[in-house]
Scaffold this motif. Structure first.
Motif, PDB file in Angstrom:
ATOM      1  N   ASP A  54      -2.342   2.425   1.843  1.00 58.92           N
ATOM      2  CA  ASP A  54      -3.429   2.351   0.803  1.00 58.92           C
ATOM      3  C   ASP A  54      -3.478   3.616   0.606  1.00 58.92           C
ATOM      4  OD1 ASP A  54      -2.960  -0.081   0.258  1.00 58.92           O
ATOM      5  OD2 ASP A  54      -5.004  -0.652   1.036  1.00 58.92           O
ATOM      6  N   ALA A  55      -4.237   4.327   1.270  1.00 57.97           N
ATOM      7  CA  ALA A  55      -4.175   5.610   1.743  1.00 57.97           C
ATOM      8  C   ALA A  55      -3.356   6.437   0.661  1.00 57.97           C
ATOM      9  CB  ALA A  55      -5.088   6.183   2.745  1.00 57.97           C
ATOM     10  N   LEU A  76      -3.319   6.148  -2.513  1.00 56.80           N
ATOM     11  CA  LEU A  76      -4.811   6.627  -3.048  1.00 56.80           C
ATOM     12  C   LEU A  76      -4.328   9.034  -2.800  1.00 56.80           C
ATOM     13  CD1 LEU A  76      -7.384   5.247  -1.983  1.00 56.80           C
ATOM     14  CD2 LEU A  76      -7.061   5.482  -3.472  1.00 56.80           C
ATOM     15  N   MET A  77      -3.639   9.358  -1.699  1.00 60.34           N
ATOM     16  CA  MET A  77      -3.472  10.210  -2.377  1.00 60.34           C
ATOM     17  C   MET A  77      -2.225  10.891  -2.612  1.00 60.34           C
ATOM     18  SD  MET A  77      -4.368  11.828   1.956  1.00 60.34           S
ATOM     19  CE  MET A  77      -1.979  11.099   2.185  1.00 60.34           C
TER      20      MET A  77
END
Lengths: 320, 329
Positions: B208-209, B212-213
């Motif tokens: 998920d991170a 997002l990045m």
């Protein structure tokens, strides 16, 4: 997203999809049955149904244990090797009496399950990896105990493999009885409810004070014991112990039966009726291809496609 | 989890030791195993034996290279054994039309199966183990159906350039070893120095991170499974060139060997952490252990299976244990 957010038509479509995913397996079985009755010669005979029932029994029994493992958000890849181990143990101990040999074989399978469960519950290894290690080690152990094929000449085993009650083979009766037992355990016992809660969310189950480790270990012990029973019954039917090939790719057939039957891989729910139908579906698919002289390799390819389709269908539900 | 105080605290001593054990444990074990083996068996440190071990390691190493990428993204590829066998048979069949066909055909077919694996896993969000398990079954089915249910063996012309790729020697070392080393250098550069490599770690660390990045999560996953398929197909082709035939029964259990090698090499099965060189050490360690078992002689291949299964379990236990002590990662 809730159903409210969807329009009427979308909600209908969603509901149909969900029903198809839960009960599509029965539809599949019905279609295959009708297709075979229409195009396969000699399909509609008592003899053929007996053969199909005997052949589906081991797969079904393994799939019951697999359903428990998958319901707990795990998987058991070692089942095929456990079948091989049980057939080796059976052959080794037949000299001490049939029943002793049967019990030793089943305890052997439960012991592999205990090892699987301990690695998963106490050390926290992913089920795929833990059971993969025992899949290889278990087959090796089976071959160490019994290096090659050995005939089983035992009257009790022979009657277990080919006998029947009122025309229904023992193997099919045992499989049906075990299916009912597992369905009862899942629906009506504390263990069953705890299993589903753990499969749904392990952190939540832990917070709720459920005995997570004990339940997980018991799940894999059950799976091991059921696989061993399947191995013993397959040995009785073949009247030979073949640790090299018995149970090869069985983990795949079992996972397919469970997933096709509507049990989600994400855990938290177990459908025993669907698993039974899933096993029957695979058996009918194989029988159909073989009866029309298609090579066995096609069965493998067909099964691979069925797995992907079933998991793909299950994905629709997961997204909701 | 550590709570962050006013001043940043480094890892504690025991955490540092755990980290070292996790990263270099395999290398230390390998050195000890090689010393012990060469002291115990006169036949171990002979040029023939070493050469044999190096070449037979090479094929597994190429498979493990692709598997390393997959495992760092947090996935798993169970289809590599079947793809290895399929690649070998396709290469042997294709070798009658020249070396280019012998190499490109297995790469195309195995790469395509890897691509399908990746698409199903990344785009349709299906579980990696079940997709690649189905691919393992399907690829074995394709292999059986193109060899008349496994009864037909395709041979490679011993004088062809393709056979030289498997059997030839450069500076006394087998060509497959050189090819494998080159691939590992390339793989390490890609993983450590390229943007794609960063994405691989990011996806495995926290999907998920990573999304997002702005990391292309799906494309990264599709690429690693395609890479894994390509590696397995290439390893199969090189193996066929070495054996000068496409052997249909190869590769069963190879997925476990490859996963073991990667995990022994320090790559975490949970994803996000690992290195290419570790996988090479892992392969060598597995092969040295197999070689020692063979040298003992009285132990047959059934024991090898028991030992390798138990070994994988032990390594994963150790890794989980070390990982628990070291929460910094």
């Amino acid at each position: 997203m809730t159903d409210l957010a969807l329009g009427g038509k979308a909600a209908d479509r969603e509901r149909i999809l969900r029903h198809l995913q839960s009960y599509g397996v029965y539809l599949g079985v019905a279609v295959l049955l009708l297709l075979n009755i229409a195009v396969t010669p000699h399909f509609l005979s008592a003899e053929n149904f007996r053969t199909q029932a005997v052949q589906v029994a081991p797969v079904l029994i393994v799939a019951l244990g697999m359903a428990l493992a998958i319901g707990s958000e795990g998987v058991d890849l070692s089942v095929g090797s456990v079948m091989a181990l049980s057939t080796s143990l059976l052959s080794l101990y037949l000299g001490y009496g049939t029943w002793i040999a049967l019990i030793v074989a089943i305890i052997g399978g439960a012991a592999i399950g205990l090892a699987n469960g301990s690695l998963i519950a106490f050390i926290g290894i992913q089920p795929i990896v833990a059971t993969l290690a025992l899949m290889v080690a278990g087959r090796g152990l089976a071959l160490v105990l019994l290096p090659q094929l050995k005939d089983v000449r035992d009257p009790t085993m022979a009657s277990l493999g080919s006998g029947d009650v009122l025309g229904i083979p023992y193997l099919a009766l045992i499989a049906a009885a075990l299916a009912l037992l597992v369905a009862f355990v899942v629906r009506r016992t504390t263990f069953g409810r705890q299993l589903l809660a753990i499969g749904d969310s392990r952190p939540a189950a832990r917070l709720a004070g459920l005995p997570v480790r004990r339940v997980l270990i018991l799940v894999y012990v059950c799976s091991g014991a059921l696989a061993a029973i399947a191995g013993v019954l397959a040995t009785a039917r073949l009247t030979a112990s073949d640790p090299t090939s018995l149970g090869n790719l069985m983990e795949l057939s079992a996972i397919t039966a469970v997933v096709v039957g509507g049990t989600p891989l994400s855990g938290g729910r177990v459908r025993i009726g669907g698993t039974v139908a899933g096993a029957v579906l695979i058996q009918l698919l194989t029988a159909t291809l073989i009866k029309h002289d298609l090579p066995p390799s096609w069965t493998q390819i067909a099964q691979a496609i069925v797995i992907i389709l079933a998991v793909y269908a299950a994905r629709e539900r997961g997204k909701r | 989890m550590k709570t962050s105080g006013d001043e940043p605290t480094g890892p504690t001593r025991s955490e540092r030791i755990s980290a070292l054990a996790q990263q270099h444990g395999a290398l230390v074990t390998l050195v000890v195993a090689v010393i012990a083996a060469s002291l115990s068996f006169d036949t171990f440190m002979t040029a023939d034996n070493l050469e044999n071990m190096a070449v037979s390691s090479a094929f597994l190493a190429v498979v493990a290279l692709g598997m390393t990428f997959v495992i760092i993204t947090g996935g798993i590829d169970l289809s590599v054994g079947s793809l290895f066998a399929l690649g070998g048979v396709l290469a042997a069949w294709g070798s009658q039309y020249g070396t280019a066909v012998a190499l490109l055909l297995p790469l195309a077919v195995c790469g395509l199966i890897g691509l399908v694996n990746g698409l199903l896993i990344a785009r349709s969000r299906l579980a990696p183990f079940i997709v690649t398990l189905a691919a393992m079954l399907g690829a074995r089915g394709i292999l059986l159906s193109i060899t008349d249910e496994g009864s037909k063996t395709y041979l490679v012309d011993k004088d062809s350039f393709f056979a030289t790729l498997g059997q030839g020697k450069v500076l006394g070392i087998g060509a497959p070893v050189w090819i494998t080393l080159a691939l590992f250098v390339a793989g390490a550069v890609v993983l450590r120095r390229s943007r794609f490599g960063q994405y691989v770690y990011a996806v495995g660390g926290n999907e998920d991170a990573a999304a997002l990045m702005g990391a292309p999560v799906a494309r990264t996953k599709v690429t690693v499974y395609t890479l894994s398929g390509l590696c397995a197909g290439l390893a199969g082709a090189l193996n066929a060139a070495w054996l000068v035939s496409g052997v249909t029964i190869l590769g069963s259990g190879m997925e476990l060997e490859a996963i073991s090698a990667v995990v022994i090499g320090g790559t975490l099965l949970t994803g996000g952490f690992g290195f290419i060189s570790g996988s090479l050490v892992g392969v060598l360690l597995l092969k040295v252990i197999q070689n020692v078992i063979n040298q003992i002689g009285s132990l047959d291949s059934a024991y090898q299976q028991v030992v390798s299964g138990a070994f994988l379990a032990l390594v994963v236990i150790a890794q989980t244990w070390l990982g628990r002590r070291r929460r910094v990662l």
